[in-house]
Motif scaffolding. Structure first.
Motif: not given
Length: 330
Positions: A34, A138-140, A143, A258, A310, A313
């Motif tokens: 990141q 890393n919420r992207d 999931r 998440s 969130s 994040d």
């Protein structure tokens, strides 16, 4: 306009062999990736060059120690490991724990990742500068994926209608493995999946005993070991179970939330501090049994799971690290 200073940061973690699956290695790699997207930061991975302004350590073993002696920049350690969590996790824990204050004092700054972790570290080395920054997710990436759910279940022969109770953790007593196995016997109709291996090989606590128990567990228990795609088991699961007795953070809970999973975790202060009322807590096996059967509570937990994450994040957590790096070099 004054041009913003580019801060050179070197990440260092001992992630060779099976150590790459330990939580601190995962956190370090995730944060490093990141930070590559952050402006004003030139980040490197496990470099032995001495040109970095900041060297951010996530372990403090012999190779990290060699790197620390060679480095000229400010030396930061994230306290993923503390004496409290070594008990029930590694052989000779008491002898190892006595060395922690001396080891910590070799760094210029300590990052703690939760309030219990912060309190433990500041009590042990009150003179050291310490900053609390929680782990991020890393919420992207984390999931639920329906295709991966189907692929995992098909590969391991798990019917669509069978409920899966998932744990992601090292194979040690401290992580609550014995309660996991006991509950699998109470619920023979459910599939109990434990992702993870021995953190320190044969030096892991109860190594021989656990290997023996794995051979004797029921057909409804699955030990895939460490997996290449962690989203597959998270997506295949219906309930996440975290029976650990002690943690500095418990990142896998954040990952499970998440992915939209309801979480049942042991009633310990660090989980309350981080997750509050967003997960379900058990004190003993009877509590855990009741929660696994409480579909109303599980559905309520799952409904708010992803939104809760969130505030952790990874983008925001990385930005907090960047601010600390700048404070230390400017």
């Amino acid at each position: 306009m004054r041009e913003e200073l580019v801060v050179k940061v070197n990440f260092f973690v001992e992630d060779m062999l099976f150590f790459r699956f330990i939580g601190c290695a995962t956190v370090a790699k995730t944060l490093y990736l990141q930070l590559q997207n952050e402006p004003g930061i030139d980040v490197s991975w496990k470099s032995f060059s001495n040109h970095a302004d900041i060297v951010h350590y996530h372990t403090f073993g012999p190779i990290a120690g060699l790197n620390r002696r060679m480095s000229r920049g400010k030396k930061i350690l994230t306290a993923h490991s503390t004496p409290r969590i070594n008990m029930g996790n590694i052989a000779l824990a008491r002898a190892i724990n006595k060395r922690y204050p001396k080891i910590y004092r070799r760094f210029d700054h300590i990052i703690t990742i939760s309030r219990p972790c912060h309190d433990e570290v500041t009590a042990m080395i009150p003179e050291m500068p310490v900053t609390m920054i929680p782990n991020g997710v890393n919420r992207d990436f984390f999931r639920r994926d329906e295709e991966k759910r189907a692929a995992f279940r098909e590969y391991y022969g798990i019917p669509d209608e069978q409920e899966v109770v998932l744990t992601v953790a090292q194979l040690t007593p401290r992580k609550g493995l014995y309660d996991f196995l006991a509950l699998s016997r109470i619920f023979p109709d459910k599939k109990f999946v434990w992702i993870g291996g021995f953190p320190y090989g044969a030096l892991s606590k109860d190594y021989g005993k656990i290997k023996h128990l794995k051979l004797r567990c029921g057909e409804n228990v699955l030990f895939p070991g460490n997996v290449n795609d962690i989203i597959k088991p998270y997506s295949a699961a219906d309930v996440f179970f975290m029976p650990s007795f002690a943690e500095t953070f418990g990142l896998v809970i954040l990952e499970a939330l998440s992915c939209g999973l309801p979480v049942i975790a042991r009633d310990i202060p660090e989980f309350h501090d981080i997750y509050g009322k967003n997960i379900l807590y058990f004190s003993d096996r009877e509590d855990a049994r009741a929660l696994i059967e409480d579909r109303t509570a599980l559905n309520h937990c799952a409904a708010a799971a992803r939104d809760f994450t969130s505030q952790f994040d990874l983008k925001d957590i990385a930005a907090r690290h960047v601010r600390l790096y700048r404070e230390l070099v400017e």
